[in-house]
Design a protein around this motif. Structure first.
Motif, PDB file in Angstrom:
ATOM      1  N   PRO A   1       0.818  -1.213   0.000  1.00 12.72           N
ATOM      2  CA  PRO A   1       0.000   0.000   0.000  1.00 12.72           C
ATOM      3  C   PRO A   1       0.853   1.265   0.000  1.00 12.72           C
ATOM      4  N   ASP A   2       0.151   2.375  -0.128  1.00 12.09           N
ATOM      5  CA  ASP A   2       0.804   3.671   0.061  1.00 12.09           C
ATOM      6  C   ASP A   2       0.968   3.912   1.555  1.00 12.09           C
ATOM      7  N   ILE A   3       2.074   4.492   1.909  1.00 12.20           N
ATOM      8  CA  ILE A   3       2.257   4.883   3.299  1.00 12.20           C
ATOM      9  C   ILE A   3       2.885   6.265   3.326  1.00 12.20           C
ATOM     10  N   ASN A   4       2.866   6.886   4.489  1.00 14.14           N
ATOM     11  CA  ASN A   4       3.563   8.155   4.651  1.00 14.14           C
ATOM     12  C   ASN A   4       4.953   7.839   5.158  1.00 14.14           C
ATOM     13  N   ALA A   5       5.912   7.937   4.310  1.00  9.47           N
ATOM     14  CA  ALA A   5       7.273   7.675   4.753  1.00  9.47           C
ATOM     15  C   ALA A   5       8.183   8.526   3.918  1.00  9.47           C
ATOM     16  N   GLY A   6       9.113   9.096   4.549  1.00  7.68           N
ATOM     17  CA  GLY A   6      10.099   9.790   3.761  1.00  7.68           C
ATOM     18  C   GLY A   6       9.919  11.278   3.750  1.00  7.68           C
ATOM     19  N   SER A   7      11.010  11.897   3.459  1.00  8.03           N
ATOM     20  CA  SER A   7      11.046  13.342   3.466  1.00  8.03           C
ATOM     21  C   SER A   7      12.155  13.760   2.508  1.00  8.03           C
ATOM     22  N   ILE A   8      11.934  14.874   1.870  1.00  5.13           N
ATOM     23  CA  ILE A   8      12.943  15.344   0.927  1.00  5.13           C
ATOM     24  C   ILE A   8      13.067  16.841   1.095  1.00  5.13           C
ATOM     25  N   LYS A   9      14.269  17.353   0.925  1.00  3.55           N
ATOM     26  CA  LYS A   9      14.392  18.804   1.044  1.00  3.55           C
ATOM     27  C   LYS A   9      15.064  19.384  -0.186  1.00  3.55           C
ATOM     28  N   ASN A  10      14.696  20.601  -0.473  1.00  2.00           N
ATOM     29  CA  ASN A  10      15.272  21.341  -1.592  1.00  2.00           C
ATOM     30  C   ASN A  10      15.722  22.690  -1.069  1.00  2.00           C
ATOM     31  N   VAL A  11      16.944  23.040  -1.365  1.00  6.21           N
ATOM     32  CA  VAL A  11      17.456  24.346  -0.984  1.00  6.21           C
ATOM     33  C   VAL A  11      17.947  24.991  -2.259  1.00  6.21           C
ATOM     34  N   GLY A  12      17.678  26.254  -2.405  1.00  5.62           N
ATOM     35  CA  GLY A  12      18.178  26.874  -3.627  1.00  5.62           C
ATOM     36  C   GLY A  12      17.866  28.335  -3.711  1.00  5.62           C
ATOM     37  N   PHE A  13      18.189  28.888  -4.815  1.00  8.98           N
ATOM     38  CA  PHE A  13      17.815  30.284  -5.045  1.00  8.98           C
ATOM     39  C   PHE A  13      17.509  30.513  -6.518  1.00  8.98           C
ATOM     40  N   ASP A  14      16.683  31.517  -6.760  1.00 10.81           N
ATOM     41  CA  ASP A  14      16.306  31.911  -8.118  1.00 10.81           C
ATOM     42  C   ASP A  14      16.716  33.378  -8.295  1.00 10.81           C
ATOM     43  N   VAL A  15      17.235  33.661  -9.422  1.00 16.21           N
ATOM     44  CA  VAL A  15      17.576  35.055  -9.728  1.00 16.21           C
ATOM     45  C   VAL A  15      16.954  35.412 -11.064  1.00 16.21           C
ATOM     46  N   THR A  16      16.297  36.537 -11.103  1.00 18.27           N
ATOM     47  CA  THR A  16      15.831  37.057 -12.383  1.00 18.27           C
ATOM     48  C   THR A  16      16.375  38.466 -12.524  1.00 18.27           C
ATOM     49  N   LEU A  17      16.975  38.723 -13.636  1.00 22.81           N
ATOM     50  CA  LEU A  17      17.593  40.014 -13.873  1.00 22.81           C
ATOM     51  C   LEU A  17      17.090  40.499 -15.219  1.00 22.81           C
ATOM     52  N   THR A  18      16.466  41.650 -15.245  1.00 17.77           N
ATOM     53  CA  THR A  18      16.110  42.217 -16.549  1.00 17.77           C
ATOM     54  C   THR A  18      16.769  43.582 -16.638  1.00 17.77           C
ATOM     55  N   SER A  19      17.232  43.889 -17.815  1.00 12.80           N
ATOM     56  CA  SER A  19      17.924  45.172 -17.931  1.00 12.80           C
ATOM     57  C   SER A  19      17.698  45.784 -19.298  1.00 12.80           C
ATOM     58  N   THR A  20      17.732  47.082 -19.291  1.00 14.31           N
ATOM     59  CA  THR A  20      17.758  47.816 -20.556  1.00 14.31           C
ATOM     60  C   THR A  20      19.198  48.288 -20.706  1.00 14.31           C
ATOM     61  N   ASN A  21      19.918  47.624 -21.556  1.00 17.68           N
ATOM     62  CA  ASN A  21      21.355  47.904 -21.636  1.00 17.68           C
ATOM     63  C   ASN A  21      21.639  49.190 -22.397  1.00 17.68           C
ATOM     64  N   ILE A  22      20.911  49.347 -23.456  1.00 17.61           N
ATOM     65  CA  ILE A  22      21.102  50.564 -24.252  1.00 17.61           C
ATOM     66  C   ILE A  22      19.731  51.103 -24.594  1.00 17.61           C
ATOM     67  N   GLN A  23      19.541  52.378 -24.432  1.00 18.70           N
ATOM     68  CA  GLN A  23      18.279  52.978 -24.833  1.00 18.70           C
ATOM     69  C   GLN A  23      18.619  54.317 -25.475  1.00 18.70           C
ATOM     70  N   LYS A  24      18.367  54.404 -26.764  1.00 15.73           N
ATOM     71  CA  LYS A  24      18.683  55.654 -27.469  1.00 15.73           C
ATOM     72  C   LYS A  24      17.432  56.129 -28.174  1.00 15.73           C
ATOM     73  N   GLU A  25      17.195  57.403 -28.009  1.00 15.73           N
ATOM     74  CA  GLU A  25      16.022  57.973 -28.654  1.00 15.73           C
ATOM     75  C   GLU A  25      16.178  57.934 -30.159  1.00 15.73           C
ATOM     76  N   ASN A  26      17.414  58.042 -30.564  1.00 18.13           N
ATOM     77  CA  ASN A  26      17.621  58.177 -31.993  1.00 18.13           C
ATOM     78  C   ASN A  26      18.892  57.474 -32.443  1.00 18.13           C
ATOM     79  N   LEU A  27      18.706  56.489 -33.250  1.00 16.60           N
ATOM     80  CA  LEU A  27      19.876  55.831 -33.837  1.00 16.60           C
ATOM     81  C   LEU A  27      19.542  55.647 -35.312  1.00 16.60           C
ATOM     82  N   GLY A  28      20.165  56.433 -36.106  1.00 22.03           N
ATOM     83  CA  GLY A  28      19.865  56.383 -37.540  1.00 22.03           C
ATOM     84  C   GLY A  28      18.416  56.732 -37.833  1.00 22.03           C
ATOM     85  N   GLY A  29      17.897  57.641 -37.008  1.00 24.84           N
ATOM     86  CA  GLY A  29      16.537  58.094 -37.278  1.00 24.84           C
ATOM     87  C   GLY A  29      15.467  57.289 -36.576  1.00 24.84           C
TER      88      GLY A  29
END
Lengths: 1060, 647
Positions: free
Chosen positions: A750-778
């Protein structure tokens, strides 16, 4: 002191010119806005921040322009004239997608008010790839979300994990919620079924991923593996959008796909030179095949079975949608069609779908709505690729072989045999009991698995505004699917002339009622409170029948598709059925409280009752609690940091618990009916365990959201610690059932309740606007990057006993063997086998070993781990780790006027794959089958005059050919010979989009028009020798074993979108 | 829109919804199992009866019956000759704890029967009694399960000695790897408690005549007491040896006499029947007049029916497509001890040139031809018209071999229908005789006439020669060493005489008349010989040792022997020495190095030393089962008595 310095700086900046001080107050509709930025345009130093009363004082000159900005509001500009006192009214910005996290029936929350860890993907980012299934499109888009596209079969599900592994033997897939309604909800779905394939990506407005327990807690049970929320597009009030009428849009795609790579198999010349080599022939106890010699003499490369099996696949999809509405009624209607061919012959996916989203404000106090979708799908698959999926659903730590998969069969087919004879008929190749079992091409055309599915899914709601601040919403949803699967097996090849049909019906309905209270907010109030109280109930039921008939038209070996039905069979039929149901009932409450826009508290509690547990263990309580601090709102923060450098800084911390009650009614055992001499009797089929309780998953999350440099750089960082306790697993048999998993006896543990598992970690999200020019070649130009990174470490903390071992088995090459083991203190599913140390080079080296098997010179030298002088089971050790160290996604978008170029990369590092397919293609344990070219350099064992042996080509790492079934080299001995590093970096897509300028499209009566060109799956950089380093995972304890999946394709996609 | 008015409406809606939720709450979560019989669905007497049915044979017993029973019960004590691989290892006494057949038996008893019994006991024990299940009915079901649990534990302890005792079904899923092996006293105490409950609660005459009755339980209890009462000597090697005093022994034996007498009184001497009837094909499935307690096998799927016929039968005659009887046969020691006028011999095995009839009416003979012995169908015994020229094989077991009908498929041959008597009336008589003999005299070799009436009642009913005056439990075998001369055929030449001097007499040469031998003859191939030998061992380890030591296991049925010794064997019986027990092979190798003896197949050795050393009187617990057990043995008798036994 600080003020002095600041004044000095100001002095310098003003170039000695002294301005005058003016004062002002910044307000919004509710009252003063503290912490707003007040900046003199063009200046980098002259700025102020409004105080607690929304007031500010700043030194200016007449003619200066003040920019007043605050997050969530439109930036206001005020020109300074002679006045000394100004009042500025901020207007909220029009709704932006990333600001509101829609939580379906559970209400809406501003992102600013969120305390949990979530991520969002814009629907438009999901439509570039021609994949029928939305989860594949999420690959690499969200940190903490690992998508493994292990199959190239059109319509096939990819495996998705949020933050590592939650369950050892069960599913680790997240809960999918469409417009507030959980799908694939509870209960069993058809093994071949991918519920996400019924959703048209063009209908998707956004996808949100809820990662930590405080975000998922409101979903209670079933959210233990995280939640993926899909929101479809709504109608809109055209007046508000300044449009004259509704919008009609078209989205179309046309794509051409082909296989990315082929395996380096021997061609006819190499095949002949290998098998006609007397040394090799002797190893297989064969004489040199003279026919083969003759055949090779004609020249040519023979049959390239990979070329025969692969094709250039053409796909197209079209969608027309209509959105519009008035202030009272909004609607969105869409019709879609998709036809996708697979790159393996006779595989495809076809879908027709329609969706209606409709909402109506009937009275000021009454709002009703409907969203409903109908989908019809057909799918043609090749056999062999579904077996692993079957096992995934049955949650057992064992997998089955793809050995009979036509694709795998084609790889070992001899280049000396032709698929068709001179008449164009398929040649007879192989038999069931042979290594080559079939003519794979004929099998592909005559014996695919055909799936058909009709699906209706949607919900209606009625919402009442009981008072201005109290809303009562009721929704009722259904998800109904009727599907059929048919499969014909011809008399040759895999077996008897046989037709099989499986019909399935799945019904799911759900009722949800919520009361949502929003604290009235007088202008002076610093308190914001939102409270939710709800009730939810759902029930899933499923039933199906399978019918099979053999030996029909038995004078024929195989028959054409149109005659393949059971009515023509003439032997006894086989009929079986199944039926089941599952239900859940919940009450929940949530309170969000915000003080002074800075201090946020969310508390959630949920009671879940599941039908799968015994009445006394049925109810579980799952609380969560989280805090957040919008530090950037603090005046002192604003004062000490330039607002231009840090625009947002939010710190979050949360703790929560979710649960899982499993899918089996483990508290009720079941009997099997057995025949006895004295009539029918009953014995336990499945043992009961009345003590089964909820498995719980608690998670601690600490996170940070920060935006820098006027939002040009945004960082989200989350660290988590996740622990799942009381995992529901199959019991280890006790002393009575010791080592008795045996077909003679009926009982399964049968199914029983046994066991345990752990997860340790980190998530990183980085968004950037590296270059922003109003005018490049028009034209304006910008370069944006998205980068996300996920790191997870997981460990089995507890099993039923400290010495317990959970084994992940695969059957391949006729034997079922253990490839993965999970033990306490280790990551789950580690590869387990012998370590090799080169080849045994000569008799002298051989004689140093104590041998029980038929080991000889030219075989692998296994390391004697326990140094007892013997090589046996005790020398097995950990030989690889299928869990990646980290995964990442990296996207770059270059916008230049109407042009947009997008490059997207994904990758995974540190995971190993057990290349079981290679064990078949490089095993050299059976004669007559095709192998990889590498075997041409197999060890050649020569004999000295004194009878001792040695390897003449000593530099080779390929062992000798050997037909001894249990020798060391053969495919079925698990050793690190087949463990490979499967780290990879993939250029997932490069896309170029041209948005036709408005002026031009207006001329042809359109509002917008966009043309795109996209290449998917361009290149994968990996040292892995198979075709795809992503392999299907059966469960956490049985993962990373490559049994030969449907290869991925590279596709070239042209897209056209316009609306009018 | 009047807001206050609306509030009122909402309230009504809300109350309605709440009412809906609260009333449907309980039912909504009560989902049943729809495509299987759930444990919840069992509540009535009729339901419960279907739970105990599988205890009477079929898959639970299948592995026990498949090989273990005849390899251990008949092979180890030398009733059945068979030297094939792992099966043969048990006959040759060369097995170890890794022998897979031991595991098969162990798990059939524990994972099959005991596990199923515990499940029934726990399930039925928790049922409420009502109109559809009275207290008496409930107790009857529990009694059936406890009878089988007691029987299975009894077998387990007779095979494995200090074995686990499992009394709760929850233990099976506990993953507990520290369950102890318990002392024999603990086991016997638990078995006695189960059997007594069965005696008290089983009906005298169950509605289904195949079900266990009160007399089944009494007979098992008698068997238990007979065994316990036999344990009068010190046995080496255990921390908790089981030994009873002579007064205790007498008490047990008196109980045996009482219990068996009650059964005999109820059934009557007339119930004793001939072997021809008891083992007839026509009556093979129903209870015979002698049946006291039996298993029943169904013709059908693999595992449901009996595998015995496929294992013993000849492919040509009895079990088309699945007869693996080659190489198996009644041992010469047993064959030779039969009086040739004893009709039981002809039911037990095929005797050369004797005519047999199969279930389909075919006449078959077992006879010599072209240097071989073979079974031929419809053979008219005229000269040399045997058609087959196949290799000589020993394949002569007949008891329980009838052949299935002509439509039999291969699967059915592997799964025939039959009854296996656990205890039949003859055994009840013999138990009473044994108890009487024990009460009369504790020495095994002393002759007595105490039980003679009972023994002769059995012999008389079966047409066997009666025992005239007195009989010993075991004949004294301490005789002086003997020298034997074998005529060995070398290289097709004339036989050469080879002399071997032994320090022990050879048992095959003795026609015995002791009680042990009487039981062997009566119950051969019925799963009794090992248990009989065990009681003999408990009563007198030294004699039992001698019995094992002096039994000649080296003779099999063969017409093409390497050794021919006209003086030793009755040639018409077809038996001759082919497998060697003693050192003859080594002598041959030395003497005729060029005649193939040095390169030929190794003759199997009989590892009788293990028994001489007392090592294997209790079989070793199979390796993989041992992994689930705590080391050592515990005596938990008191916990069994006060019903706190935890496992």
């Amino acid at each position: 002191m600080r003020k002095v310095l600041l004044s000095l700086t100001l002095l310098c900046a003003a170039g000695g010119l002294m301005g005058r001080d003016i004062t002002g107050v910044v307000m919004d509709s509710d009252g003063p806005v503290p912490g707003a930025d007040v900046v003199v345009q063009g200046s980098t130093t002259n700025y102020e921040i409004t105080d607690e009363n929304g007031e500010f004082t700043i030194s200016v000159e007449t003619g200066d322009v003040l920019e007043i900005s605050f997050e969530g509001y439109q930036t206001q500009k005020v020109k300074i004239d002679s006045k000394n006192k100004y009042s500025v009214k901020l207007v909220t910005e029009s709704k932006q997608l990333d600001e509101v996290t829609v939580t379906g029936d559970y209400g809406k929350q501003k992102k600013e008010d969120l305390t949990g860890s979530t991520a969002q993907v814009d629907g438009s980012k999901l439509t570039t790839a021609p994949t029928p299934s939305v989860e594949s499109a999420l690959t690499g888009k969200v940190s903490g979300l690992r998508v493994s596209a292990s199959s190239g079969q059109p319509g096939q599900a990819a495996s998705v994990q949020i933050r590592g592994v939650g369950s050892l033997t069960g599913s680790n897939e997240p809960l999918y919620v469409v417009d507030g309604m959980p799908i694939n909800g509870g209960g069993r779905t058809a093994s071949n079924d991918n519920p996400l394939a019924s959703i048209n990506q063009n209908d998707i407005l956004s996808v949100e991923v809820l990662k930590d327990a405080s975000a998922t807690a409101i979903y209670g049970a079933r959210a233990a593996n995280g939640v993926v929320m899909i929101t479809t597009k709504r109608g809109k009030n055209t007046k508000e959008e300044n449009q004259e009428s509704s919008t009609i849009s078209y989205a179309g795609q046309f794509s051409v796909a082909s296989v990315t790579d082929k395996l380096d198999l021997m061609d006819l010349q190499e095949f002949a030179s290998y098998y006609t080599d007397p040394y090799v022939a002797a190893a297989y106890n064969q004489t040199v095949d003279k026919e083969l010699v003759a055949l090779a003499r004609y020249g040519g490369s023979g049959t390239d079975w990979q070329d025969e099996m692969f094709r250039t696949a053409i796909s197209h999809s079209h969608q027309v949608s209509l959105t519009g509405g008035t202030d009272k009624t909004q609607y969105a209607l869409s019709l879609g069609y998709m036809n996708q061919d697979g790159i393996l012959v006779n595989t495809d996916f076809e879908r027709f779908n329609t969706r209606l989203n409709l909402e109506n404000q009937v009275r000021s106090w009454l709002r009703i709505g409907l969203n409903m979708a109908y989908t019809q799908m057909t799918q043609t698959k090749q056999n062999g690729f579904d077996f692993a999926d079957d096992n995934k659903l049955s949650s057992i730590g064992s997998g089955s072989a793809n050995e009979e998969a036509v694709y795998v069969q084609s790889l070992i087919s001899s280049p000396a045999t032709a698929p068709r004879d001179f008449n164009g008929d398929y040649t007879e190749l192989g038999a069931e009991d042979q290594e080559i079992k079939m003519n794979p091409l004929r099998e592909a055309y005559y014996s695919p698995i055909n799936l058909k599915k009709h699906n209706v899914m949607g919900q209606t709601f009625v919402a009442f505004n009981i008072t201005k601040n109290l809303n009562w919403r009721n929704s009722f949803g259904i998800d109904y699917a009727s599907s059929g699967e048919s499969r014909y097996t011809p008399a040759q090849g895999l077996g008897t002339n046989q037709q099989e049909f499986i019909d399935r019906e799945n019904m799911y309905y759900r009722f949800c009622s919520t009361l949502n209270y929003v604290l009235p907010q007088p202008k002076e109030s610093n308190h914001k409170l939102n409270a939710l109280l709800g009730y939810e109930a759902w029930k899933a039921s499923w039933e199906g029948t399978s019918t099979r008939k053999n030996n029909y038209l038995d004078n024929l070996k195989f028959i054409d598709k149109q005659y393949q039905n059971t009515n023509l069979g003439n032997a006894e039929g086989l009929i079986s059925g199944y039926k089941g149901a599952q239900s859940m009932m919940s009450t929940f409450a949530r309170v969000n409280y915000t003080f002074m826009r800075r201090y946020l508290v969310t508390a959630t509690g949920r009671f879940d009752g599941s039908s799968t547990l015994a009445p006394e263990n049925r109810w579980g309580f799952f609380p969560s609690f989280s805090l957040a601090w919008n530090a950037d709102q603090e005046l002192f923060m604003k004062r000490i940091t330039s607002k231009k450098k840090i625009t947002q800084l939010k710190l979050r911390a949360g703790w929560g618990q979710t649960g899982n009650a499993g899918n089996n009614m483990g508290y009720i055992g079941s009997y099997k009916s057995v025949n006895t001499q004295n009539g029918s009797g009953k014995v336990y089929g499945t043992w009961l365990n009345p003590d089964l309780i909820w498995e719980t998953n608690w998670q601690l999350n600490a996170g940070l959201d920060a935006s820098f440099f006027k939002n040009r750089l945004n960082l989200t960082f989350d660290a988590f610690y996740k622990k799942n306790n009381d995992l529901i697993v199959k019991a280890e048999p006790g002393p009575t059932l010791a080592s008795t998993v045996n077909s003679y006896l009926y009982t399964s543990v049968p199914d029983i309740n046994a066991g345990s598992i752990k997860n340790v970690g980190f998530d990183v999200t980085l968004t950037s606007t590296n270059i922003q020019k109003e005018n490049l070649g028009g034209q304006p130009f910008s370069w944006n990057s998205d980068f996300n990174f996920s790191f997870v470490r997981n460990e089995v903390v507890k099993l039923q006993s400290d010495s317990a071992v959970l084994e992940g088995k695969q059957s391949f090459k006729t034997a079922t063997r253990t490839y993965c083991v999970s033990r306490v203190g280790k990551a789950p599913g580690l590869f387990w086998g012998f370590k090799t140390d080169g080849l045994i080079q000569n008799t002298e080296q051989l004689n140093q070993l104590s041998r029980a098997d038929a080991t000889d010179v030219g075989d692998f030298n296994f390391v004697d781990i326990n140094s007892d002088g013997k090589i046996n089971e005790d020398d097995k050790t950990y030989i690889g780790d299928p869990n990646p160290d980290f995964t990442f996604g990296f996207g770059n978008t270059l916008n230049w006027g109407p042009w947009s170029l997008n490059v997207f990369l994904t990758g995974s590092y540190g995971n190993d794959v057990y290349n079981l397919l290679r064990s078949k293609l490089e095993g050299m344990d059976r004669g007559g089958i095709n192998q990889l070219k590498t075997v041409l350099n197999c060890a050649r064992v020569e004999t000295n005059e004194d009878g001792t042996k040695y390897i003449s080509n000593s530099s080779t790492n390929i062992p000798r050919p050997n037909s001894v079934a249990e020798g060391r080299n053969v495919a079925n001995v698990v050793s690190d010979r087949y463990v490979e590093d499967a780290s990879y970096v993939r250029i997932q897509s490069i896309g170029l989009t041209y948005s036709v300028p408005r002026a031009t499209v207006k001329k042809i009566g359109l509002n917008n028009m966009r043309v795109s060109f996209n290449v998917q799956n361009i290149a994968t950089f990996t040292s892995y020798s198979g075709l795809n380093p992503e392999v299907p995972n059966i469960s956490a304890i049985n993962q990373g074993v490559d049994t030969g999946s449907y290869p991925l394709s590279r596709s070239y996609v042209i897209g056209l979108n316009f609306d009018f | 829109m009047n807001l206050s008015n609306f509030k009122y409406k909402s309230l009504l809606w809300g109350l309605g919804a709440l009412a809906f939720c609260s009333t449907s709450c309980k039912d909504f979560l009560d989902v049943d199992v729809y495509d299987q019989y759930s444990t919840e669905s069992v509540s009535s007497y009729q339901d419960c009866l279907s739970l105990t049915k599988p205890l009477y044979g079929g898959r639970l017993w299948s592995e026990y019956e498949g090989k273990f029973s005849w390899c251990v019960n008949e092979g180890v004590p030398g009733v059945l000759f068979n030297v094939h691989q792992e099966e043969g290892a048990l006959f040759l006494l060369s097995f170890g704890e890794d022998n897979p057949i031991l595991l098969e038996g162990y798990r059939s008893l524990y994972s099959g029967v005991i596990a199923a019994c515990n499940q029934i006991i726990d399930k039925v024990g928790s049922l409420e009694t009502n109109a559809s299940l009275s207290d008496a009915e409930k107790n009857q079901i529990l009694a059936e399960a406890r009878l089988f649990r007691g029987y299975a534990h009894f077998l387990a302890t007779e095979y494995f000695g200090e074995a686990p005792l499992i009394m709760h079904s929850s233990e099976d899923i506990s993953g507990n790897k520290s369950v102890p092996r318990v002392s024999r006293k603990t086991l016997y105490t638990a078995i006695e408690s189960d059997l007594k409950f069965a005696v008290d609660n089983l009906p005298d005459n169950p509605t289904d005549n195949w079900r266990a009755s009160k007399k089944s339980a009494k007979a098992m209890l008698a068997k238990l007491y007979l065994t316990m009462g036999s344990c009068v000597k010190d046995l080496p090697g255990s921390v908790y040896p089981f030994k009873v005093s002579s007064s205790e022994s007498a008490e047990y034996m008196n109980k045996v006499v009482d219990l068996t007498s009650e059964i005999i009184k109820q059934m009557g001497e007339g119930a004793l029947d001939t072997h021809a009837n008891i083992f007839s094909s026509a009556g093979r499935t129903a209870p015979s007049s002698e049946t006291v307690f039996a298993l029943y096998w169904k013709l059908g799927d693999y595992g449901e029916g009996s595998m015995y016929q496929a294992q013993m039968g000849s492919e040509e005659v009895w079990s088309p497509g699945s007869g693996w009887g080659s190489g198996k046969g009644i041992s010469y020691t047993l064959y030779n001890s039969f009086d040739k006028n004893d009709p039981r011999l002809y039911e037990l095995c095929l005797v050369v040139d004797h005519e047999y009839t199969t279930a389909t009416g075919q006449k078959v003979y077992y006879g010599p031809n072209h240097g071989s012995y073979d079974i031929k169908q419809d053979h008219v015994k005229t000269g040399t018209d045997f058609l087959n020229t196949g290799q000589c094989v020993l394949n002569n077991v007949k008891k329980f071999i009838w052949g299935v009908d002509g439509t039999a498929t291969q699967e059915k041959g592997m799964s025939i229908d039959r009854r296996t008597d656990i205890i039949r009336l003859s055994d009840v008589y013999m138990m009473r005789a044994e108890a009487k003999m024990a009460l009369e005299d504790m020495s095994v070799t002393a002759k007595s006439s105490a039980g003679l009436d009972d023994i002769n009642a059995v012999l008389r009913a079966h047409g066997a020669p009666l025992i005239k005056s007195a009989i010993a439990y075991f004949d004294d075998m301490s005789q002086p060493a003997t020298s034997y001369t074998f005529n060995v055929k070398v290289d097709e030449g004339a036989p050469v005489a080879i002399s071997v001097k032994e320090d022990k007499p050879m048992y095959h040469n003795l026609i015995r008349e002791d009680f042990v031998q009487q039981r062997r003859k009566e119950f051969a191939m019925e799963g009794q010989a090992w248990l009989d030998l065990k009681r003999f061992f408990y009563r007198d380890p030294e004699s039992a040792k001698m019995f094992m030591e002096q039994m000649d296991r080296g003779i099999q049925f063969s017409q093409n022997p390497e050794i021919q010794d006209e003086s030793l064997f009755e040639t018409e019986s077809g038996y001759s020495r082919r497998q060697l027990v003693y050192d003859l092979n080594a002598i041959l190798m030395k003497k005729y190095p060029d005649n193939g003896y040095n390169t030929g197949e190794k003759e199997p050795e009989v590892f009788v030393q293990s028994f001489i050393d007392h090592k294997y009187w209790f079989l070793p617990i199979p390796t993989s089962a041992k992994a689930y057990l705590a080391p050592g043995v515990q005596d938990l008798t008191s916990q069994v008595l006060d019903q706190t036994y935890p496992y």
